[in-house]
Scaffold this active site. Structure first.
Site, PDB file in Angstrom:
ATOM      1  N   MET A 271     -30.741  79.719  59.683  1.00 37.86           N
ATOM      2  CA  MET A 271     -30.693  78.069  59.440  1.00 37.86           C
ATOM      3  C   MET A 271     -32.599  77.846  60.724  1.00 37.86           C
ATOM      4  O   MET A 271     -32.798  78.566  61.456  1.00 37.86           O
ATOM      5  CB  MET A 271     -29.760  76.683  60.083  1.00 37.86           C
ATOM      6  CG  MET A 271     -30.592  75.898  60.093  1.00 37.86           C
ATOM      7  SD  MET A 271     -31.214  75.214  57.747  1.00 37.86           S
ATOM      8  CE  MET A 271     -32.017  74.227  58.326  1.00 37.86           C
ATOM      9  N   GLU A 306     -37.148  82.832  58.228  1.00 38.18           N
ATOM     10  CA  GLU A 306     -36.780  81.642  58.849  1.00 38.18           C
ATOM     11  C   GLU A 306     -38.259  81.488  59.607  1.00 38.18           C
ATOM     12  O   GLU A 306     -38.588  79.698  60.484  1.00 38.18           O
ATOM     13  CB  GLU A 306     -35.587  82.049  60.058  1.00 38.18           C
ATOM     14  CG  GLU A 306     -34.488  82.169  58.685  1.00 38.18           C
ATOM     15  CD  GLU A 306     -34.144  80.622  57.956  1.00 38.18           C
ATOM     16  OE1 GLU A 306     -34.206  80.299  57.837  1.00 38.18           O
ATOM     17  OE2 GLU A 306     -33.469  81.575  56.508  1.00 38.18           O
TER      18      GLU A 306
END
Length: 883
Positions: A271, A306
C-alpha cells in the site's frame, strides 16, 4: 453514503450519481492511545462548506466504532443533535465553517478483516484503501476529500518502540507512565485512504538516496529483527526505482524520508500510503536461500509500483473509486516499463500478456465483466481487479504507442503539473495527453467505458500481378448485459510483413509516397477496414499485433507452417513467442478433441522439429527460450473451448509435454547439464535466464517419470544453494508417486518450518500437485500448524492455489472441490470478507462447464447466497455469478 441493509440486498453505488462533497476537511489532528485491549482515537477536524446544499446536516462514514464523545466548536453535542447507524454518523445542524472533535474506541486486536487499524504479529498497522479509515474514526471517507494530517501516537515504549505515520517527524518524547509518543505531520493534502500508522518493535534498515536536485532522502525499512538480512534486494530496488522515475518521468521524491514496513498479515501486496508504505512481507524479504527468482522479480516490481504511486496516485489522486484505474492502470504501466528496463524486455512483455490472457480475458468473459472505469459497484473491494490493473495498464500502453515516447512524456508532464494536489478523473488524464499533443482521443475513450475483450478477424489476399497485399480487418466486441451494443474501438495494430528469408518488407499503403521498413502501426477506427500494401514482391508471412499492441483477441488463421516460420524468423520477440503459443494451442485443441473422441493421441513431428531448433539454437536470451518452451497453460487453453473440459485440457497438455520430452530427451538432457550453475547465487538477468531454461528442461524430463531423472531431480533439490532450483525440483517431485517426493517434502519442512513465507511455498506446491489425492492432502493441510485461516497469504497459498491454480483437481466431476471451496468461503466471510469474495470469484465461469459441473457449482453458489448475513463483498460476487 447509503445505509447498508442487514438483508441480502445491499445498495448499488452508481458513477452517474456522483456528487461533490458538501463539506471539505482542511486539516485533521489525530491522537491515538494504543492499548492492549482497545485503542482510543481522538480526531479534530476543521470543516468548511463547499456547496449550496439545502440540508444543514453532515453525514460522516463510520463502521465498527464505539462513539465516546462529540464536540462542535468546543461544545459537547447531546444525542438530540446527531444519530448513528451501522455505517454513519449524522450531525443534524452544522454551520458553514466549524471544528469537530470526535472520540471513538476501536479494537484492533480483534480486527480480522485487516481493514482499518489492526494488529499483525503483535504490531499495530493500518490498511485504509479503499474504505478502511472509517473503521478508525468518523470521517468523510472518500478520495475527493483531501486534508493535511497531523498524527500523534501514544503507546507502551517497551512493546512499541517504533511509532510511525505519514510525513515528517516533528516531535517525540516520553511520559512517566512508561509510555512514549511520536508526532508526525504530512505537509501534502491527501485522501483518508492514504493514511498510515505503525506501532511496532521492528528492526530498522537505513540507507539514503540523493535526488537529481541534490536533496538527501532518508530510506528506512522496518522488518522483524531476524529478517534484517533479507532487505538488501528491496532497498536496491527502491533506489533504482527512484532514479528511474527521475530519468524517465522527471518525478523527484518530495519528502525528506521514505519508509517501508513489512507485515505478515495483509490483504494486498502493498500500500502506497504517503511516505509510509506498508507491505506484505513477501514483497520485501528475499535472500537466495529462501526466495526464488520470481520472488526477486516480484519484489522489484512491487517496490517500484508503490514508489511510483507517490505521483501517479498520491500527488494526483482519484476523484472517486470509479476512477481507480486512473492511478492503478497508469502505475502498473509504469512499473512494467521499469521492470522491462531492468532485465529482458521481451520476457517481461510475454509474462504480462500471458497473465492478462489467462486471467483478465476470463474476467472480461464472466459475470463480473466491467469497463476499466466501472459504472456501478456494490462493494468497492471487489473492483480491485485485473481489469482495473492489468487491462488498465494496456490502455495506457496503447496511448503510449499512439503518442510515442516523447509525446507521452509531454502529456504526463502536463498531467502532473495541471493536477498536482487534486483528485481527478480518467478523462482528466486523457485530456492532458490530448492537450499536450494537439490530438483527439474522443473515440479512444471508449476503452474506459466499454467492457469486454475486442476481437479482430483478419483476412488477407496477395495479388502477384499487382504486387499488392491486402488486409481486411473486422472488429467486434461480445455483448454484455449492460452493453448489448458496442461501438468500434480505436485500436493500434502493430504489424510487419516477412519475406521468404524472414526479413521485414518495406510497407507502403496505397496513396503513400514512401515506405516504412519494419514495424508500423495501423490505427483501426471502423468496424471494418481494408489496408492495401503496394510493391510487395512475394507472398509474405504476416506478423500482426506485434508486441501485443492492443488487448484484443486476434483471429488470423495462419497455417502450421506459417507459425513455425514466425517462431524461427520473426524479429519481434513477442510475436516469435506468440507464434509458438498459437501453434501449440492448435495442436492441443486437436489433442483435446481426440481424447474426447477416444482416439489415440499423436505427436506433431513438425512442432517437435521446431522446438528442437529453438532449443539447440544460438538465442542469447535464455529466459526468452524458456518462455518459448513453456506450453500454454490449462487456463489459457480453456479460453478456446466452447465447453471447458479440465480433464481433457490437462491430459492433452501432459501428453504434449511428455511427447516432446521423449522425442528430444537427449537435447533436453544435454541442455540441462550444460546449464549447471556455480555458487554463489546471482540475481542478474543472465543468471535468472540460465536457471529458467535449465529448470524448464528438468520439468520436461520429469514427465518421463524414470528413476534416473527422479534421482537427478532429488540431487538438484539436495545440492542447490538457492530456492529457485530447490523449488523447481520439489515442484516436479510433488507430482509423482515416489519415495523421493516424501523425502524431499519432509526435508523441506524440517528445514524451513519456522519461516512463514517459505512454508507458503510448501503449501502451494502440494495444492498444485496433479496427483489424484491432492484434495485429500489439501484438507489435511488446513489442519497443519503451517496453515492459518486468518492469514491471507496462507489462504492464497493453500486454498487459493488449489481452487484457482489446479483446474483438473478442483473441477473433479464428483464436485468435492466445489463443496470444499464453498465451506471455506463461508468460514472466511465473517473473518475477512475481501479474501472470501476473491475465493468466491472462482465460480464465476460456472456456465462454461458441462451440465454436471454446472449443476453442482450452481448449488454451491445458491448455498452461499442463502446463508445468513453474508458480507456485501461475497453477496455481490455470488449474485452476479448466478445472474
Amino acid at each position: 453514503m447509503l445505509e447498508t441493509k442487514p438483508s441480502k440486498a445491499p445498495p448499488t453505488i452508481y458513477l452517474k450519481n456522483y456528487q461533490a462533497p458538501d463539506y471539505y476537511i482542511e486539516t485533521i489532528d489525530l491522537h491515538f492511545e494504543l492499548g492492549e485491549k482497545h485503542t482510543t482515537v481522538h480526531s479534530r477536524l476543521a470543516l468548511s462548506r463547499h456547496s449550496k446544499a439545502d440540508s444543514p446536516s453532515l453525514v460522516l462514514n463510520g463502521e465498527e466504532l464505539e462513539l465516546l464523545s462529540i464536540k462542535q466548536d468546543g461544545q459537547v453535542l447531546s444525542k438530540k443533535n446527531y444519530y448513528q447507524d451501522s455505517e454513519s454518523l449524522t450531525l443534524l445542524q452544522v454551520p458553514d465553517c466549524f471544528t469537530l472533535e470526535i472520540e471513538t474506541r476501536i479494537y484492533p486486536q480483534d480486527n480480522t478483516t485487516l481493514s482499518g487499524l489492526y494488529t499483525s504479529s503483535g504490531n499495530f498497522c493500518t490498511q485504509c484503501e479503499a474504505e478502511g479509515f472509517r473503521r478508525i474514526t468518523y470521517f468523510l471517507d472518500r478520495p475527493d476529500v483531501m486534508a493535511r494530517y497531523t498524527t500523534t501516537i501514544v503507546a507502551d515504549e517497551k512493546k512499541y518502540p517504533i511509532l510511525l505515520s505519514n510525513g515528517n517527524l516533528i516531535a517525540q518524547g516520553k511520559w512517566d507512565t512508561g509510555r512514549h509518543f511520536a508526532k508526525w505531520q504530512d505537509p501534502f493534502p491527501k485522501p483518508s485512504y492514504l493514511f498510515a500508522l505503525v506501532a511496532s518493535d521492528l528492526a530498522r534498515i537505513e540507507d539514503e538516496f540523493i535526488t537529481l536536485s541534490g536533496r538527501k532522502i532518508q530510506l528506512h525499512m522496518y522488518v522483524q529483527p531476524h529478517n534484517q538480512d533479507q532487505c538488501d534486494h528491496a532497498m536496491a530496488s527502491l533506489k533504482r526505482a527512484m532514479a528511474w522515475d527521475e530519468q524517465v518521468y522527471g518525478r523527484e521524491y518530495d519528502l525528506d524520508i521514505y519508509m517501508i514496513v513489512a507485515v505478515d498479515d495483509f490483504n494486498m501486496g502493498a500500500m502506497e500510503n504517503k511516505g509510509l508504505n506498508i507491505f506484505n512481507s513477501k514483497y520485501v524479504l528475499a535472500k537466495p536461500e529462501t526466495a526464488t527468482d520470481t520472488d526477486y522479480e516480484n519484489i522489484e516490481a512491487v517496490i517500484a509500483h508503490e514508489y511510483f504511486h507517490n505521483w501517479s496516485g498520491n500527488r494526483v489522486t482519484c476523484r472517486d473509486w470509479f476512477q481507480l484505474s486512473l492511478k492503478e492502470g497508469f502505475t502498473v504501466f509504469r512499473d512494467q516499463q521499469f521492470s522491462a528496463d531492468q532485465g529482458s524486455s521481451a520476457v517481461k512483455r510475454i509474462q504480462v500478456v500471458n497473465h492478462l490472457r489467462s486471467y483478465q480475458f476470463r474476467e472480461d468473459a464472466g459475470p463480473m465483466a466491467h469497463p476499466i472505469r466501472p459504472e456501478s459497484y456494490v462493494e468497492i473491494n471487489n473492483f480491485y481487479t485485473l481489469t482495473i490493473y492489468e487491462k488498465g495498464a494496456e490502455v495506457v500502453r496503447m496511448l503510449y504507442r499512439l503518442l510515442g515516447t516523447e509525446g507521452f512524456r509531454k502529456g504526463t508532464d502536463l498531467y502532473f503539473k495541471r493536477h498536482d494536489g487534486q483528485a481527478v478523473t480518467t478523462d482528466d488524464f486523457v485530456q492532458a495527453l490530448e492537450d499536450a499533443n494537439n490530438t483527439d482521443f474522443s473515440q479512444f475513450r471508449l476503452w474506459y467505458s466499454q467492457a469486454g475483450t475486442p476481437e479482430l478477424r483478419i483476412s488477407r489476399i496477395y495479388d502477384p500481378e499487382m504486387s499488392t497485399y491486402t488486409l481486411k480487418v473486422k472488429q467486434t466486441c461480445p455483448p454484455t448485459p449492460e452493453q448489448p451494443h458496442k461501438a468500434p474501438f480505436h485500436i493500434p495494430l502493430a504489424i510487419g510483413l516477412l519475406d521468404a528469408e524472414g526479413r521485414d518488407l518495406p510497407l507502403r499503403l496505397a496513396g503513400e509516397a514512401e515506405a516504412i521498413t519494419g514495424t508500423r502501426v495501423l490505427e483501426l477506427r471502423q468496424a471494418e477496414e481494408t489496408f492495401v500494401f503496394q510493391d510487395i514482391p512475394c507472398k509474405p508471412v504476416p506478423s500482426l499485433l506485434r508486441g501485443f499492441s492492443a488487448p484484443v483477441k486476434l483471429y488470423l488463421g495462419l497455417s502450421n507452417e506459417e507459425y513455425c516460420f514466425l517462431l524461427v524468423h520473426d524479429k519481434d520477440h513477442f510475436n516469435r513467442w506468440e507464434a509458438g503459443q498459437q501453434l501449440a494451442i492448435k495442436i492441443l485443441l486437436g489433442l483435446v478433441e481426440d481424447h474426447q473422441q477416444g482416439k489415440p493421441l499423436i505427436l506433431d513431428p513438425a512442432f517437435t522439429n521446431t522446438i528442437e531448433k529453438i532449443l539447440a539454437g544460438d538465442e542469447s536470451d535464455q529466459a526468452f527460450v524458456a518462455q518459448i518452451l513453456t506450453l500454454p497453460s490449462e487456463h489459457y487453453l480453456a479460453e478456446f473451448m466452447t465447453v471447458i473440459d479440465p480433464e481433457a485440457a490437462y491430459k492433452a497438455r501432459r501428453f504434449l509435454q511428455r511427447g516432446l520430452a521423449e522425442a528430444l530427451h537427449s537435447t533436453f538432457t544435454t541442455t540441462y547439464e550444460s546449464l549447471a550453475g556455480t555458487s554463489p547465487y546471482h540475481s542478474s538477468p543472465e543468471e535468472i535466464g540460465r536457471r529458467k531454461l535449465r529448470n524448464i528442461c528438468l520439468e520436461y524430463l520429469m514427465t518421463l517419470d524414470g528413476p534416473d531423472i527422479k534421482s537427478r531431480c532429488l540431487q538438484q533439490f539436495n545440492e542447490s544453494d538457492n530456492m529457485t532450483d530447490v523449488i523447481a525440483a520439489l515442484s516436479s517431485l510433488a507430482d509423482t508417486e515416489s519415495s523421493e517426493r516424501k523425502i524431499a517434502l519432509q526435508a523441506f519442512y524440517n528445514q524451513w518450518k519456522n519461516d512463514s513465507l517459505v512454508m507458503d511455498k510448501w503449501l502451494s506446491l502440494q495444492a498444485l500437485s496433479r496427483r489424484q489425492d491432492t484434495l485429500t492432502i489439501v484438507k489435511k493441510l488446513t489442519q497443519h500448524p503451517a496453515f492459518k485461516l486468518t492469514n491471507p497469504n496462507k489462504v492464497r497459498a493453500l486454498i487459493g492455489a488449489f481452487c484457482q491454480g489446479n483446474p483438473v483437481r478442483f473441477h473433479d466431476p464428483s464436485g468435492e472441490g466445489y463443496r470444499f471451496l464453498r465451506d471455506y468461503i463461508l468460514k472466511l466471510d465473517p473473518l475477512n470478507p475481501q479474501i472470501a469474495a476473491r475465493l468466491a470469484s472462482t465460480f464465476n465461469l460456472w456456465r462454461r462447464y458441462d451440465q454436471n459441473r454446472q449443476i453442482i457449482m450452481k448449488e454451491q453458489l445458491e448455498h452461499i447466497v442463502n446463508s445468513p448475513r453474508i458480507s456485501k463483498d461475497v453477496y455481490e460476487i455470488t449474485t452476479k455469478a448466478l445472474g
